[in-house]
Design an enzyme around this catalytic site. Structure first.
Site, mmCIF file in Angstrom:
data_model
loop_
_atom_site.group_PDB
_atom_site.id
_atom_site.type_symbol
_atom_site.label_atom_id
_atom_site.label_comp_id
_atom_site.label_asym_id
_atom_site.label_seq_id
_atom_site.Cartn_x
_atom_site.Cartn_y
_atom_site.Cartn_z
ATOM 1 N N CYS A 2 0.813 -1.210 0.000
ATOM 2 C CA CYS A 2 0.000 0.000 0.000
ATOM 3 C C CYS A 2 0.850 1.266 0.000
ATOM 4 O O CYS A 2 1.955 1.272 0.520
ATOM 5 C CB CYS A 2 -0.885 0.015 1.232
ATOM 6 S SG CYS A 2 -1.895 -1.449 1.369
ATOM 7 N N ARG A 27 5.483 -0.328 -6.116
ATOM 8 C CA ARG A 27 5.427 -1.054 -4.845
ATOM 9 C C ARG A 27 4.387 -2.177 -4.890
ATOM 10 O O ARG A 27 4.366 -3.021 -3.996
ATOM 11 C CB ARG A 27 5.080 -0.084 -3.710
ATOM 12 C CG ARG A 27 6.164 0.964 -3.488
ATOM 13 C CD ARG A 27 5.703 1.974 -2.475
ATOM 14 N NE ARG A 27 5.407 1.348 -1.206
ATOM 15 C CZ ARG A 27 6.265 1.207 -0.211
ATOM 16 N NH1 ARG A 27 7.480 1.642 -0.346
ATOM 17 N NH2 ARG A 27 5.906 0.626 0.913
ATOM 18 N N TRP A 73 -3.054 -2.745 -1.481
ATOM 19 C CA TRP A 73 -2.662 -4.140 -1.744
ATOM 20 C C TRP A 73 -3.572 -4.954 -0.850
ATOM 21 O O TRP A 73 -3.508 -4.866 0.377
ATOM 22 C CB TRP A 73 -1.188 -4.300 -1.382
ATOM 23 C CG TRP A 73 -0.686 -5.701 -1.261
ATOM 24 C CD1 TRP A 73 -0.840 -6.542 -0.195
ATOM 25 C CD2 TRP A 73 0.082 -6.410 -2.219
ATOM 26 N NE1 TRP A 73 -0.216 -7.720 -0.441
ATOM 27 C CE2 TRP A 73 0.361 -7.681 -1.675
ATOM 28 C CE3 TRP A 73 0.570 -6.101 -3.490
ATOM 29 C CZ2 TRP A 73 1.096 -8.637 -2.354
ATOM 30 C CZ3 TRP A 73 1.306 -7.051 -4.161
ATOM 31 C CH2 TRP A 73 1.575 -8.304 -3.607
ATOM 32 N N ASN A 99 -1.979 2.283 5.781
ATOM 33 C CA ASN A 99 -1.089 1.162 5.458
ATOM 34 C C ASN A 99 -0.877 0.375 6.735
ATOM 35 O O ASN A 99 -0.708 0.961 7.805
ATOM 36 C CB ASN A 99 0.286 1.674 5.004
ATOM 37 C CG ASN A 99 0.242 2.322 3.649
ATOM 38 O OD1 ASN A 99 -0.782 2.309 2.976
ATOM 39 N ND2 ASN A 99 1.355 2.921 3.258
ATOM 40 N N GLY A 100 -0.834 -0.944 6.617
ATOM 41 C CA GLY A 100 -0.620 -1.770 7.810
ATOM 42 C C GLY A 100 -1.830 -2.650 8.052
ATOM 43 O O GLY A 100 -2.717 -2.767 7.192
ATOM 44 N N GLU A 481 19.455 -17.286 -5.910
ATOM 45 C CA GLU A 481 19.112 -15.914 -6.289
ATOM 46 C C GLU A 481 18.761 -15.845 -7.785
ATOM 47 O O GLU A 481 17.828 -15.149 -8.189
ATOM 48 C CB GLU A 481 20.274 -14.978 -5.938
ATOM 49 C CG GLU A 481 20.198 -13.589 -6.519
ATOM 50 C CD GLU A 481 18.895 -12.852 -6.240
ATOM 51 O OE1 GLU A 481 18.139 -13.236 -5.334
ATOM 52 O OE2 GLU A 481 18.626 -11.879 -6.962
ATOM 53 N N LYS A 485 15.172 -14.516 -9.193
ATOM 54 C CA LYS A 485 15.016 -13.388 -10.121
ATOM 55 C C LYS A 485 14.236 -13.840 -11.346
ATOM 56 O O LYS A 485 13.368 -13.148 -11.847
ATOM 57 C CB LYS A 485 16.403 -12.870 -10.512
ATOM 58 C CG LYS A 485 16.465 -11.435 -10.847
ATOM 59 C CD LYS A 485 16.919 -10.557 -9.703
ATOM 60 C CE LYS A 485 16.045 -10.646 -8.496
ATOM 61 N NZ LYS A 485 16.586 -10.077 -7.321
ATOM 62 N N GLU A 488 10.509 -14.402 -10.475
ATOM 63 C CA GLU A 488 9.833 -13.147 -10.121
ATOM 64 C C GLU A 488 9.317 -12.385 -11.339
ATOM 65 O O GLU A 488 8.214 -11.870 -11.320
ATOM 66 C CB GLU A 488 10.818 -12.208 -9.404
ATOM 67 C CG GLU A 488 10.802 -12.269 -7.918
ATOM 68 C CD GLU A 488 11.664 -11.157 -7.323
ATOM 69 O OE1 GLU A 488 11.131 -10.381 -6.546
ATOM 70 O OE2 GLU A 488 12.872 -11.072 -7.634
ATOM 71 N N HIS A 504 19.874 -37.070 -6.336
ATOM 72 C CA HIS A 504 18.995 -37.527 -5.259
ATOM 73 C C HIS A 504 17.528 -37.219 -5.533
ATOM 74 O O HIS A 504 16.727 -37.248 -4.605
ATOM 75 C CB HIS A 504 19.452 -36.917 -3.924
ATOM 76 C CG HIS A 504 20.850 -37.297 -3.572
ATOM 77 N ND1 HIS A 504 21.203 -38.563 -3.158
ATOM 78 C CD2 HIS A 504 22.011 -36.597 -3.620
ATOM 79 C CE1 HIS A 504 22.511 -38.613 -2.952
ATOM 80 N NE2 HIS A 504 23.027 -37.427 -3.231
ATOM 81 N N LYS A 602 7.257 -4.150 -3.727
ATOM 82 C CA LYS A 602 8.652 -3.800 -3.461
ATOM 83 C C LYS A 602 9.010 -4.021 -1.999
ATOM 84 O O LYS A 602 10.030 -4.610 -1.688
ATOM 85 C CB LYS A 602 8.923 -2.347 -3.869
ATOM 86 C CG LYS A 602 10.377 -1.925 -3.687
ATOM 87 C CD LYS A 602 11.312 -2.748 -4.546
ATOM 88 C CE LYS A 602 12.777 -2.401 -4.347
ATOM 89 N NZ LYS A 602 13.655 -3.454 -4.878
HETATM 90 C C1 AGP Z 1 13.979 -9.437 -4.588
HETATM 91 O O1 AGP Z 1 14.132 -9.391 -5.955
HETATM 92 C C2 AGP Z 1 12.614 -9.569 -4.115
HETATM 93 N N1 AGP Z 1 11.746 -8.591 -4.634
HETATM 94 C C3 AGP Z 1 12.367 -9.902 -2.656
HETATM 95 O O2 AGP Z 1 12.696 -11.235 -2.481
HETATM 96 C C4 AGP Z 1 13.087 -9.033 -1.610
HETATM 97 O O3 AGP Z 1 14.465 -9.269 -1.660
HETATM 98 C C5 AGP Z 1 12.519 -9.363 -0.215
HETATM 99 O O4 AGP Z 1 11.146 -9.103 -0.188
HETATM 100 C C6 AGP Z 1 13.221 -8.614 0.893
HETATM 101 O O5 AGP Z 1 13.085 -7.239 0.737
HETATM 102 P P1 AGP Z 1 13.985 -6.246 1.571
HETATM 103 O O6 AGP Z 1 15.394 -6.419 1.101
HETATM 104 O O7 AGP Z 1 13.448 -4.888 1.281
HETATM 105 O O8 AGP Z 1 13.846 -6.629 3.013
#
Ligand code: AGP
Length: 607
Positions: A2, A27, A73, A99-100, A481, A485, A488, A504, A602
């Site tokens: 949000c 976001r 959101w 927000n929250g 990682e 990526k 995502e 395995h 985000k």
């Molecule tokens: C990364 O590409 C992601 N969008 C996500 O996994 C992110 O790293 C995670 O939500 C943690 O966010 P932060 O680093 O703001 O705590």
């Protein structure tokens, strides 16, 4: 997640609020709304969908010089027009954006319904509008204080009231709220990105603070008793252009290409070649405190967790201290044992990820020392920690983290170096690492310069419904990682495995339709890695191998991506950079909105 934007001044509020909301779109959100206070009283417009859809349907007479807006959101209730913020009371006198999450909303909704209030949405936020409207305090601040006294949970919120048309009242508990000071105009926002084009003179509310904002200024107070906290605004050192994609087709692309400069920024002034060590003043730990550390526990979520695994490997290798990383989102729920001689490290780009923040609070509640590796200065996690290392990556807008992640790795390298040098790491090894770190930005630039060569292979990976990313020891977190990526932003099923684990189980899935991206650096495990590639090749699994010059793949048929060689401890980050490019070009090939991947936000500020 949000977003909140508010405006008071001489201009029409709605266009400015809506423009601010578009700056928060990255976001993640599913509905949007705006409320204005003007001659005609309070007006609210809101609906599910994008900000531009709302802009298109805004009535002509939607005028007023005070306004608040929100991107939602969905948490309590689906993404519908009714559930979008702002929420108003029955008489349409009060409007609230929030927000929250309010944990006791269900009880309050039942109580309000029993009192005859007709609830118009499924949300927790709506109760705030009714509670403010039902308070008999004679100021808006008093009404908001009364409402907040009834709720349990987290909030950053903004409230307008038709009987108090000169002000917005804002409050914070666990969710960011910023006040921006302009020229005879004021802004409020949950994120600097929304207002940075208008002002960089800001005040950040602390948890438990409430503020009155009028066109001519603001006053802060405790929200329990409205006693003054006397906060003033200060200039933030931020370049507004960092929030513009410029000539790039997306923020992610811009941020990937910024990595050589941002990598230099995190290292600047922190390397001491004379003594082969790093200086991290923000940690607030002397050599004695560092030597007393018997274990390092790293906590983060998503990519921050994976880079935490890279960091743990660096710390074990360089400082010979047992180290591991854990998902912060799980840590708190297993009632962890907090040890006095463990150094806890919270890692977060945003500094607002609620799971990481709550993990930090749990550690500190139990007397543990927790330091932060955080990008956003003054963010909740940075403030909650005992000390830390700021990452200096600049604002990261794209949901997919790239430059911040690289700087997290470098932050861990600095920490490992300093921890190592107060223990058994030799000065020669310290100097070797420093020389390697100094070479890194140029080597990252070299990989990025080869972007065009990776486009075709990214397109071929994009065709697969499912793919593997594999690596061993140092390479395994990089594989995780890489898979993260890829999934995502391309929405393809990408799964990471330690190369050693293929036999395995997952080998059963290898086929001509399931490609594997294998990380095979020139190190002590190269031979073992190449043996695994043979097994994949023998089953006709397509292979993309990220490797170093001179690594002999024998008979294995594979597309090779060669990255420059540095010190072996620093391999993981150089192996990661091409994986960013592969994910990016696969997503672009598939026509996805790269900066706003579906279902993702985000900063994840709800549990
Ligand atoms: C990364 O590409 C992601 N969008 C996500 O996994 C992110 O790293 C995670 O939500 C943690 O966010 P932060 O680093 O703001 O705590």
């Amino acid at each position: 997640m949000c977003g909140i934007v508010g405006y008071l001044g001489r201009q029409e509020a709605a266009p400015l609020v809506l423009e601010g909301l578009t700056r928060l779109e990255h976001r993640g959100y599913d509905s949007a709304g705006v409320a204005v206070l003007g001659r005609g009283g309070l007006k609210v417009a809101k609906q599910a969908g994008r900000v531009r859809d709302l802009t298109d349907v805004l009535p002509k007479r939607f005028t007023g010089t005070v306004g608040i807006g929100h991107t939602r959101w969905a948490t309590h209730g689906p993404a519908t027009d009714a559930n979008a913020h702002p929420h108003a009371d029955e008489s349409g006198t009060v409007a609230v954006v929030h927000n929250g999450i309010l944990d006791n909303a269900a009880g309050l909704r039942a109580e309000l319904a029993d009192a005859g209030v007709t609830l118009a949405s499924d949300t927790d936020t709506e109760v705030l509008a009714h509670l403010v409207a039902r308070s008999d305090a004679d100021t808006l601040e008093g009404k908001v204080r009364d409402a907040l006294a009834r709720v349990v949970g987290t909030y950053g919120l903004a409230v307008v009231h038709a009987d108090f048309p000169d002000r917005i009242v804002v409050a914070r508990n666990g969710s960011p709220l910023i006040i921006g000071v302009g020229d005879k105009e004021m802004f409020v926002a949950s994120d600097l990105a929304a207002i940075v084009r208008h002002t960089t003179t800001v005040a950040m509310l602390d948890d438990g603070e409430l503020a009155t904002v009028t066109a001519s200024g603001f006053t802060t107070m405790r929200h329990t008793d409205l006693s003054a906290t006397g906060k003033s605004a200060s200039q933030v050192d931020v370049d507004a252009s960092a929030y513009d994609a410029g000539d790039h087709e997306s923020f992610m692309h811009k941020e990937m290409l910024e990595q050589p400069q941002t990598a230099r920024a995190v290292l600047r002034g922190r390397l001491d070649d004379r003594f082969g060590t790093a200086h991290l003043g923000g940690l607030d730990m002397d050599a004695r405190a560092m030597r007393a550390v018997r274990r390092v526990k790293i906590l983060g979520c998503g990519s921050a967790y994976y880079v935490g695994q890279m960091g743990a490997a660096l710390i074990e290798e360089l400082a010979r201290i047992p180290a591991d990383a854990e998902a912060a989102s799980e840590f708190r729920y297993r009632d962890p044992v907090i040890e006095p001689d463990t150094l806890y490290v919270a890692v977060s780009q945003s500094g607002e990820t609620i799971d990481t923040l709550l993990a930090v609070q749990e550690i500190r509640r139990k007397g543990g020392r927790c330091v932060g590796l955080v990008n956003v200065v003054g963010s909740a996690i940075a403030r909650e920690c005992d000390g830390g290392i700021y990452l200096h990556a600049g604002p990261e807008v794209a949901v997919a983290s790239t430059k911040a992640l690289t700087n997290m790795f470098l932050g861990f390298a600095l920490l490992a170096l300093q921890l190592g040098r107060v223990r058994d790491l030799s000065i020669a090894d310290g100097k070797r690492l420093i020389a390697g770190l100094e070479r890194l930005p140029e080597q990252i630039a070299e990989i990025l310069a080869g972007e065009a060569d990776l486009v075709e292979v990214a397109h071929s990976l994009a065709e697969a419904e499912s793919l593997f990313f594999i690596g061993r020891v140092r390479g395994y977190p990089a594989a995780r990682e890489g898979a993260q990526k890829f999934k995502e932003i391309s929405y393809r099923h990408a799964e990471a495995y330690p190369t050693s684990e293929l036999k395995h189980g997952p080998l059963a899935l290898i086929s001509p339709d399931v490609p594997t991206v294998a990380l095979v650096p020139a190190d002590e495990l190269t031979e073992r890695n190449v043996a695994a590639l043979h097994e994949i090749s023998a089953r006709s699994g397509p292979l993309v191998v990220v490797t170093h010059e001179g690594v002999d793949l024998g008979e294995v048929r594979a597309r090779r991506i060669v990255v420059p060689k540095n010190e072996p401890e620093l391999d993981p980050i150089l192996l990661t950079i091409p994986l960013q490019l592969l994910a990016y070009h696969a997503a672009q090939h598939l026509g996805h909105d790269i900066d706003k991947p579906r279902n993702l936000a985000k900063s994840v500020t709800v549990e």
